[in-house]
Design a protein around this motif. Structure first.
Motif, PDB file in Angstrom:
ATOM      1  N   SER A  66     -49.484  24.779  14.857  1.00  0.00           N
ATOM      2  CA  SER A  66     -50.032  23.483  14.414  1.00  0.00           C
ATOM      3  C   SER A  66     -51.482  23.583  13.963  1.00  0.00           C
ATOM      4  O   SER A  66     -52.144  24.600  14.163  1.00  0.00           O
ATOM      5  CB  SER A  66     -49.928  22.397  15.494  1.00  0.00           C
ATOM      6  OG  SER A  66     -51.047  22.426  16.352  1.00  0.00           O
ATOM      7  N   CYS A  67     -51.968  22.481  13.377  1.00  0.00           N
ATOM      8  CA  CYS A  67     -53.352  22.438  12.904  1.00  0.00           C
ATOM      9  C   CYS A  67     -54.339  22.392  14.055  1.00  0.00           C
ATOM     10  O   CYS A  67     -55.534  22.545  13.861  1.00  0.00           O
ATOM     11  CB  CYS A  67     -53.563  21.247  11.971  1.00  0.00           C
ATOM     12  SG  CYS A  67     -53.217  19.653  12.718  1.00  0.00           S
ATOM     13  N   HIS A  98     -55.062  13.938  11.122  1.00  0.00           N
ATOM     14  CA  HIS A  98     -55.824  15.021  11.763  1.00  0.00           C
ATOM     15  C   HIS A  98     -56.896  15.624  10.864  1.00  0.00           C
ATOM     16  O   HIS A  98     -57.386  16.728  11.128  1.00  0.00           O
ATOM     17  CB  HIS A  98     -54.871  16.087  12.305  1.00  0.00           C
ATOM     18  CG  HIS A  98     -54.062  15.549  13.441  1.00  0.00           C
ATOM     19  ND1 HIS A  98     -52.780  15.095  13.279  1.00  0.00           N
ATOM     20  CD2 HIS A  98     -54.398  15.314  14.719  1.00  0.00           C
ATOM     21  CE1 HIS A  98     -52.351  14.606  14.434  1.00  0.00           C
ATOM     22  NE2 HIS A  98     -53.307  14.731  15.319  1.00  0.00           N
ATOM     23  N   HIS A 121     -45.696  19.952   5.814  1.00  0.00           N
ATOM     24  CA  HIS A 121     -44.976  19.155   6.810  1.00  0.00           C
ATOM     25  C   HIS A 121     -43.465  19.404   6.832  1.00  0.00           C
ATOM     26  O   HIS A 121     -42.877  19.576   7.880  1.00  0.00           O
ATOM     27  CB  HIS A 121     -45.236  17.669   6.587  1.00  0.00           C
ATOM     28  CG  HIS A 121     -46.574  17.208   7.064  1.00  0.00           C
ATOM     29  ND1 HIS A 121     -47.752  17.600   6.481  1.00  0.00           N
ATOM     30  CD2 HIS A 121     -46.920  16.383   8.083  1.00  0.00           C
ATOM     31  CE1 HIS A 121     -48.767  17.033   7.116  1.00  0.00           C
ATOM     32  NE2 HIS A 121     -48.284  16.281   8.092  1.00  0.00           N
ATOM     33  N   CYS A 137     -46.089  23.138   9.531  1.00  0.00           N
ATOM     34  CA  CYS A 137     -46.288  22.238  10.676  1.00  0.00           C
ATOM     35  C   CYS A 137     -45.207  22.424  11.734  1.00  0.00           C
ATOM     36  O   CYS A 137     -45.432  22.224  12.919  1.00  0.00           O
ATOM     37  CB  CYS A 137     -46.285  20.790  10.211  1.00  0.00           C
ATOM     38  SG  CYS A 137     -47.640  20.405   9.086  1.00  0.00           S
ATOM     39  N   ILE A 158     -50.965  24.967   6.587  1.00  0.00           N
ATOM     40  CA  ILE A 158     -51.212  23.594   7.026  1.00  0.00           C
ATOM     41  C   ILE A 158     -52.534  23.151   6.402  1.00  0.00           C
ATOM     42  O   ILE A 158     -53.520  23.893   6.405  1.00  0.00           O
ATOM     43  CB  ILE A 158     -51.294  23.493   8.557  1.00  0.00           C
ATOM     44  CG1 ILE A 158     -50.011  24.042   9.201  1.00  0.00           C
ATOM     45  CG2 ILE A 158     -51.518  22.047   8.986  1.00  0.00           C
ATOM     46  CD1 ILE A 158     -50.070  24.122  10.716  1.00  0.00           C
ATOM     47  N   HIS A 169     -54.987  21.409   7.129  1.00  0.00           N
ATOM     48  CA  HIS A 169     -56.265  21.493   7.859  1.00  0.00           C
ATOM     49  C   HIS A 169     -56.619  22.926   8.260  1.00  0.00           C
ATOM     50  O   HIS A 169     -57.664  23.173   8.843  1.00  0.00           O
ATOM     51  CB  HIS A 169     -56.231  20.588   9.082  1.00  0.00           C
ATOM     52  CG  HIS A 169     -55.786  19.214   8.749  1.00  0.00           C
ATOM     53  ND1 HIS A 169     -56.358  18.488   7.722  1.00  0.00           N
ATOM     54  CD2 HIS A 169     -54.793  18.436   9.246  1.00  0.00           C
ATOM     55  CE1 HIS A 169     -55.740  17.324   7.633  1.00  0.00           C
ATOM     56  NE2 HIS A 169     -54.783  17.269   8.529  1.00  0.00           N
ATOM     57  N   ASN A 172     -50.577  18.472  18.998  1.00  0.00           N
ATOM     58  CA  ASN A 172     -51.500  17.407  19.365  1.00  0.00           C
ATOM     59  C   ASN A 172     -50.851  16.089  19.763  1.00  0.00           C
ATOM     60  O   ASN A 172     -51.538  15.148  20.119  1.00  0.00           O
ATOM     61  CB  ASN A 172     -52.452  17.168  18.187  1.00  0.00           C
ATOM     62  CG  ASN A 172     -51.684  17.139  16.879  1.00  0.00           C
ATOM     63  OD1 ASN A 172     -50.665  16.455  16.786  1.00  0.00           O
ATOM     64  ND2 ASN A 172     -52.138  17.881  15.884  1.00  0.00           N
ATOM     65  N   CYS A 207     -44.440  20.784  15.416  1.00  0.00           N
ATOM     66  CA  CYS A 207     -45.447  19.764  15.720  1.00  0.00           C
ATOM     67  C   CYS A 207     -44.915  18.393  15.349  1.00  0.00           C
ATOM     68  O   CYS A 207     -45.166  17.414  16.035  1.00  0.00           O
ATOM     69  CB  CYS A 207     -46.746  20.029  14.964  1.00  0.00           C
ATOM     70  SG  CYS A 207     -47.914  18.680  15.127  1.00  0.00           S
ATOM     71  N   ILE A 208     -44.184  18.327  14.234  1.00  0.00           N
ATOM     72  CA  ILE A 208     -43.704  17.023  13.746  1.00  0.00           C
ATOM     73  C   ILE A 208     -42.198  17.023  13.542  1.00  0.00           C
ATOM     74  O   ILE A 208     -41.592  15.978  13.308  1.00  0.00           O
ATOM     75  CB  ILE A 208     -44.462  16.605  12.465  1.00  0.00           C
ATOM     76  CG1 ILE A 208     -44.198  15.145  12.086  1.00  0.00           C
ATOM     77  CG2 ILE A 208     -44.179  17.543  11.307  1.00  0.00           C
ATOM     78  CD1 ILE A 208     -45.163  14.568  11.104  1.00  0.00           C
ATOM     79  N   ARG A 267     -41.466  12.965  19.137  1.00  0.00           N
ATOM     80  CA  ARG A 267     -42.318  13.611  18.136  1.00  0.00           C
ATOM     81  C   ARG A 267     -41.802  15.011  17.774  1.00  0.00           C
ATOM     82  O   ARG A 267     -41.860  15.444  16.640  1.00  0.00           O
ATOM     83  CB  ARG A 267     -43.740  13.716  18.688  1.00  0.00           C
ATOM     84  CG  ARG A 267     -44.690  14.579  17.870  1.00  0.00           C
ATOM     85  CD  ARG A 267     -45.174  13.875  16.631  1.00  0.00           C
ATOM     86  NE  ARG A 267     -46.121  14.705  15.886  1.00  0.00           N
ATOM     87  CZ  ARG A 267     -46.842  14.292  14.853  1.00  0.00           C
ATOM     88  NH1 ARG A 267     -46.726  13.055  14.434  1.00  0.00           N
ATOM     89  NH2 ARG A 267     -47.658  15.091  14.235  1.00  0.00           N
ATOM     90  N   ASP A 289     -53.582  12.117   6.147  1.00  0.00           N
ATOM     91  CA  ASP A 289     -53.141  12.744   7.387  1.00  0.00           C
ATOM     92  C   ASP A 289     -54.183  12.478   8.459  1.00  0.00           C
ATOM     93  O   ASP A 289     -55.371  12.688   8.244  1.00  0.00           O
ATOM     94  CB  ASP A 289     -52.997  14.253   7.175  1.00  0.00           C
ATOM     95  CG  ASP A 289     -52.320  14.890   8.367  1.00  0.00           C
ATOM     96  OD1 ASP A 289     -51.111  15.121   8.301  1.00  0.00           O
ATOM     97  OD2 ASP A 289     -53.012  15.119   9.375  1.00  0.00           O
TER      98      ASP A 289
END
Ligand code: SF4
Lengths: 468, 203
Positions: free
Chosen positions: A348-349, A132, A65, A409, A109, A111, A431, A412-413, A437, A130
């Protein structure tokens, strides 16, 4: 004969350690994935109680992250992120957990690496701090996100107190048309049921359009189950699943593989099993999807106009829509197509796996990204990065004018410095399009890797089918 | 955890629907390795302007929010990320209960583990509450967990659902880990009866 059960119930039933009336069930967890953001306070909790990690052999950690996506041989500039990342490695060393940290050649990541290593397997229960975590449901695992207290519970006991969820069947009929992908299925589902539509449920994705998906595409679908409010989402395992798993580092070998296959083949939902809820989508009618608002339920087919608050009957709904459009600085009733953008984020995941990068590279090959647009391509893991390199994808991205970064990540974050500036628009394969975000004041349009690549080329919101 | 006792308080109303945990506490504040000091970051990007000054029009910056222990929120509160930092920030600000028609699952679970009570009310009561706060910002509500009811102005009570286990844990101030640890023998027995599918430490 016993009552027909869904795969959701089968996995649940085989993991109940203890159940007593009036209390939630004690559920056993087969795989616990740990990352730097939601674990430090859990390790601290263990220390304060003098507890150990019960099953380090069912636990694995990675840094994703807050990790920078720039050259890993350089020191980490953000001291707070550096401290958090160092804390993860120290906690793992202290408690005997394997950590695929900043300098591991398996980092990625959370995932992305579980499936890649063959750790995620059919019929398992998988948790991570998490939301996801449902990504792992693509293998027919019951996989869900938990908070930090629950991370501590699993570290200490390998168990969680859980209540049975409702079962929710998502049937996707037909076959997807060119330019339409797994991401469009899940965005269409969430647009249909809303961001809270699956609350207290676990989705099972079924039907010919789902069966036709590769494992990576199935992960994209399951990944966003939480954006429809569901606890988890899964897909019954089949030969696609077994072929993906076979030969992965942690997949069963030889005789153990044959035994596992036999167990896994018994997992799919029994004929005649009942679900609490069902919804059907026609996959052959789907168009590329894009979100226009500030939750993932605010999505439309890319050729459609942005919904007009003036045409919404329900007062609360109207107000939410108007607020979202004000944040996005968009007008109801107008199309998104042709709207200029500043950034494209591919990663991203949800969409940071090799097939996602291939799809984007396929479109970018021999083309240039629009000079007004910053394009970040962030592989989901070191393994994805290596695969991409072996196929020459970094050269394609660089030649087109995109940035090729280190795995994490990332935007994405937006915890690691990769972020939008206030007011900027991004087309992102991630996502979440929540306010801020991807950076404070940033505005996100969620879409598939194909759509994102198309927008990168033109510099405006574009229907990828016009470039195929 | 401290036992959850009956209390009465003013109410902060935040009608936005689908408030996600990125709004409750933005991700850039999650680089912390402790639970402390999150109250200033609660609703940060709605609460402060670009220079870090409080926005006077945001409800948490208004005098009525001072000392308030009840947040009246829109539908599907707490959706999105699993960050427990969200209930940590809410409780550090002083909230002890959030009222809505629905909560996202993970947020609800996280809240219960931090003595933050998610109170689910029907849509008509929800609307009535917003109207009441609008009319009288000083209005107080009482939250009675033992009786499973909200005590409205004028003495009317509205029942709310909560599963008996969570209710008892809150009332007794018991945390779940202690409860799970009591079942260690059952866990050991379960483990003994099955093959271990993976070994993350191998290879
Ligand atoms: S890529 Fe995004 S959604 Fe996925 S784990 Fe990282 S921050 Fe969470």
């Amino acid at each position: 004969m016993s009552k027909p059960r869904t795969i959701i119930e089968k996995v649940w039933d085989s993991h109940v350690v203890h159940e007593q009336p009036g209390a939630p069930a004690l559920l056993y967890i087969d795989l616990h994935l740990v990352h730097e953001v939601t674990s430090p306070q859990a390790f601290q909790g263990l220390r304060e109680r003098g507890l150990k990690v019960r099953r380090p052999d069912l636990t694995i950690a990675t840094a994703d992250h807050s990790i920078p996506t720039t050259d890993r041989s350089l020191p980490i500039v953000d001291p707070i992120a550096a401290k958090q990342l160092a804390q993860l490695e120290a906690n793992c060393a202290e408690f005997g957990i394997r950590c695929l940290g900043v300098h591991s050649d398996r980092q990625g990541i959370v995932h992305v690496i579980g499936p890649e290593l063959g750790l995620t397997q059919p019929g398992m229960t998988v948790v991570c701090g998490d939301s996801h975590t449902a990504t792992h449901g693509a293998f027919g695992a019951l996989a869900f996100g938990v908070g930090t207290s629950e991370v501590e519970h699993v570290l200490a006991t390998q168990c969680l107190l859980q209540r049975r969820s409702k079962t929710f069947r998502v049937q996707v009929e037909g076959a997807l048309r060119p330019g339409v992908s797994a991401k469009d299925i899940i965005l269409a589902l969430i647009a249909r049921i809303g961001a809270g539509g699956g609350t207290a449920s676990v989705f099972e994705y079924c039907g010919p359009a789902i069966r036709a998906l590769s494992m990576e595409e199935r992960m994209t679908v399951c990944n966003m189950s939480i954006e429809g409010g569901a606890r988890a989402g899964l897909i019954a395992p089949d030969d696609t699943t077994f072929n993906y798993l076979c030969g992965r580092p942690h997949a069963p070998k030889a005789k153990a593989w044959d035994e596992a296959l036999e167990r896994w083949r018994g997992l799919p939902t029994d004929e005649g099993a009942a679900y609490d809820r069902e919804v059907t989508l026609d996959g052959s009618a789907l168009e590329p999807m894009i979100t226009f608002g500030t939750n993932p339920g605010m999505g439309i087919p890319i050729t459609a106009p942005v919904p007009d608050p003036a045409r919404v009957g329900d007062a609360n709904e109207r107000e939410s829509l108007a607020k979202a459009l004000a944040y996005m600085d968009l007008q109801g009733g107008k199309p998104l197509l042709g709207r200029p953008i500043n950034t494209v984020f591919i990663g991203s995941c949800t969409n940071g796996r090799i097939s996602d990068l291939r799809a984007a590279a396929g479109l970018l090959k021999g083309r240039k990204v629009n000079p007004q647009v910053r394009v970040l391509v962030v592989p989901g893991s070191q393994e994805v990065k290596r695969e991409a390199a072996a196929e020459g994808l970094p050269e394609i991205f660089r030649a087109a004018g995109a940035e090729w970064r280190e795995p994490g990540c990332s935007m994405c974050i937006a915890m690691n410095g990769d972020q939008l500036q206030p007011g900027e628009y991004s087309v992102s394969t991630s996502n979440r399009n929540f306010e801020g975000r991807q950076g404070k004041g940033g505005r996100t349009f969620l879409a598939s890797p194909l759509t994102a690549a198309a927008c990168a080329i033109t510099g405006v919101v574009t229907d990828v089918r016009t470039l195929l | 955890m401290k036992p959850f006792t009956r209390f009465a308080s003013r109410v902060v109303a935040l009608p936005n629907r689908n408030v996600d945990t990125d709004q409750i506490i933005p991700a850039r504040f999650l680089k912390t390795t402790t639970k402390e000091g999150l109250d200033r970051q609660l609703f940060h990007d709605w609460r402060y302007d670009a220079e870090g000054h409080p926005r006077p029009d945001f409800v948490l910056n208004q005098p009525r929010a001072r000392g308030a222990q009840i947040l009246l929120a829109g539908d599907n509160f707490g959706c999105g990320s699993s960050r427990e930092h969200a209930p940590w920030a809410l409780t550090q600000f002083g909230f002890r209960a959030v009222i809505s028609t629905s909560f996202a699952d993970i947020f609800r679970q996280n809240s219960l583990k931090n003595s933050l009570l998610p109170v689910i009310v029907p849509a008509d009561v929800h609307q009535e509450l917003f109207a009441l706060v609008e009319r009288d910002p000083e209005m107080t509500l009482a939250v009675d967990l033992a009786g499973q009811k909200l005590e409205m102005p004028g003495g009317r009570a509205v029942e709310f659902p909560i599963d008996p286990f969570s209710r008892q844990c809150l009332l007794d101030g018991v945390d779940e880990l202690g409860y799970i640890l009591q079942h260690l023998p059952a866990i050991e027995e379960f483990e003994a009866g099955r093959a271990v599918p993976i070994n993350t430490l191998a290879g």
